[in-house]
Enzyme design. Structure first.
Site, PDB file in Angstrom:
ATOM      1  N   ASP A 115       0.816  -1.219   0.000  1.00 58.90           N
ATOM      2  CA  ASP A 115       0.000   0.000   0.000  1.00 58.90           C
ATOM      3  C   ASP A 115       0.854   1.276   0.000  1.00 58.90           C
ATOM      4  O   ASP A 115       0.692   2.154   0.863  1.00 58.90           O
ATOM      5  CB  ASP A 115      -0.917   0.026   1.241  1.00 58.90           C
ATOM      6  CG  ASP A 115      -1.690  -1.270   1.429  1.00 58.90           C
ATOM      7  OD1 ASP A 115      -2.065  -1.882   0.414  1.00 58.90           O
ATOM      8  OD2 ASP A 115      -1.911  -1.672   2.591  1.00 58.90           O
ATOM      9  N   GLU A 117     -11.439  -0.144  -3.172  1.00 58.00           N
ATOM     10  CA  GLU A 117     -10.613   0.450  -2.110  1.00 58.00           C
ATOM     11  C   GLU A 117      -9.436   1.177  -2.756  1.00 58.00           C
ATOM     12  O   GLU A 117      -9.357   1.287  -3.963  1.00 58.00           O
ATOM     13  CB  GLU A 117     -10.106  -0.641  -1.156  1.00 58.00           C
ATOM     14  CG  GLU A 117      -9.217  -1.673  -1.830  1.00 58.00           C
ATOM     15  CD  GLU A 117      -8.830  -2.842  -0.930  1.00 58.00           C
ATOM     16  OE1 GLU A 117      -9.328  -2.952   0.207  1.00 58.00           O
ATOM     17  OE2 GLU A 117      -8.024  -3.671  -1.384  1.00 58.00           O
TER      18      GLU A 117
HETATM   19  O1  FUB Z   1      -3.183  -3.668   3.440  1.00 59.21           O
HETATM   20  C1  FUB Z   1      -4.467  -3.881   3.960  1.00 59.21           C
HETATM   21  C2  FUB Z   1      -5.500  -3.527   2.952  1.00 59.21           C
HETATM   22  O2  FUB Z   1      -5.325  -4.323   1.794  1.00 59.21           O
HETATM   23  C3  FUB Z   1      -5.408  -2.119   2.436  1.00 59.21           C
HETATM   24  O3  FUB Z   1      -5.913  -1.170   3.329  1.00 59.21           O
HETATM   25  C4  FUB Z   1      -6.147  -2.269   1.181  1.00 59.21           C
HETATM   26  O4  FUB Z   1      -6.041  -1.197   0.303  1.00 59.21           O
HETATM   27  C5  FUB Z   1      -5.523  -3.543   0.638  1.00 59.21           C
HETATM   28  O5  FUB Z   1      -4.294  -3.307   0.036  1.00 59.21           O
END
Ligand code: FUB
Length: 365
Positions: free
Chosen positions: A51, A261
């Protein structure tokens, strides 16, 4: 030796070097690649990172990643296996040069309101203060977004005593426009709980994945302008509309294009580029608008699926060129133990982004 076996051997050696366990098999990626098959190589190997939110400050590149750790929890659709406990910042003088891994910049044990799961962070700077924005679950199991400050971009960061008022869900991305106004984009469905906060209040019994309404507009990410001190929302968060080429909202059933997301915002030639992950279809995609609030019109893919379940990115300009920071599971072969990477991003003359393939050769059989 078969490519897959060679990959496993490489992983074992690297895992030993990382001092981490990688023996979980339930979430191993089915297809492993040899190192030259990846478009780019991990930025760091001594810890697992994901991320990546990259920023260029005073000519240096700072990357604010999640710090992946191995944990006991089985992989599920809610991301319970992402059990991160702290953040460490990466810095480099130039892309392609050595990468410094900073010390712990913020630990969950120092955040009074947070219980667990320090997921994807971002950072911002204003008047010499650096702000680290991070999601974590509180003791009710609800994701909230916190902020911590430092005079040093590498930290350590001092957290505010409570999460940002009115914050919920995950994946904060803070964008500062040319007029100095800053906006936070956030949200994520499934484990990110956006579907459990449709009215801005956490409903622990809300739907587990999305709203299950494939023929209705998809759940929208949120945006809110930040207050002048960068510590709170200056207004109630509002939905970020993502439209198709006919001006209609993308539908919940449109898994190849709808928001899942990993929001990011950047500005290119005066236009606002809102980019995000489609989650269960594993694309990074983007939409263009005329205002930081949108609406944004879907334009296409930035990155084809990487190895591993998640895909998450940032886009920055450095040295007159544009760069995509992203992550995959090259080092471990497991979705929960990722590594960040960078590659150059190119625009066509009409402002569209050229789709990147994260591999240099077609998929192994
Ligand atoms: O790394 C945990 C979660 O997985 C992140 O917040 C999302 O964007 C995905 O990458």
């Amino acid at each position: 030796m078969k490519r897959w076996a060679a990959g496993v051997l490489t992983i074992t050696v690297l895992a030993a070097a990382c001092g981490q366990q990688t023996q979980k098999s339930e979430d191993a990626s089915p297809v492993r690649r040899a190192a030259p098959d990846y478009l780019s190589q991990p930025l760091v190997r001594e810890i697992y990172t994901a991320d990546p939110s990259a920023h260029v400050w005073n000519g240096k590149i700072y990357v604010y990643p999640s710090h992946d750790v191995d944990g006991p929890t089985k992989q599920d659709d809610l991301g319970s296996h992402f059990e991160m406990r702290d953040y460490r910042v990466l810095s480099m003088d130039k892309i392609g040069g050595p990468v410094r891994v900073g010390p712990v910049a913020l630990d969950v044990k120092d955040v009074g309101w947070a219980d667990k799961q320090m997921w994807a962070p971002d950072a911002a700077v204003k008047n010499g203060t650096y702000y680290l924005y991070f999601p974590a679950k509180d003791r009710d199991g609800a994701f909230r977004i916190g902020v911590a400050t430092s005079r040093n971009p590498m930290g350590p960061f001092k957290p505010q005593p409570a999460p940002i008022k009115g914050s919920y869900s995950i994946d904060p991305a803070v964008f500062t426009d040319d007029d100095g106004s800053s906006y936070m984009y956030f949200g994520g469905i499934w484990g990110g709980q956006l579907q459990r906060n449709v009215n801005g209040r956490f409903d622990p019994n809300g739907s587990k994945t999305d709203l299950g309404q494939d023929d209705k507009p998809a759940l929208a990410p949120r945006v809110a302008r930040m207050t002048g001190d960068m510590l709170e929302f200056a207004e109630p968060p509002r939905p970020v509309q993502i439209l198709d080429e006919k001006g209609m909202p993308l539908l919940g059933g449109d898994h190849d294009r709808r928001f899942f997301e990993a929001s990011w915002m950047h500005k290119y030639k005066g236009k606002y580029y809102f980019s995000y992950s489609t989650g269960d279809t594993h694309y990074l995609v983007y939409a263009i608008g005329e205002s930081p609030y949108g609406p944004f019109t879907y334009k296409g893919r930035i990155l084809e699926p990487v190895e591993g379940w998640t895909t998450h990115h940032s886009i920055v300009r450095w040295n007159g060129r544009w760069w995509l920071f992203y992550a995959d599971s090259q080092l471990s072969g497991q979705t929960r133990l990722r590594n960040v990477k960078v590659t150059e991003l190119h625009y066509a003359a009409d402002g569209t982004i050229r789709t990147i393939n994260p591999f240099t050769s077609p998929k192994a059989p």
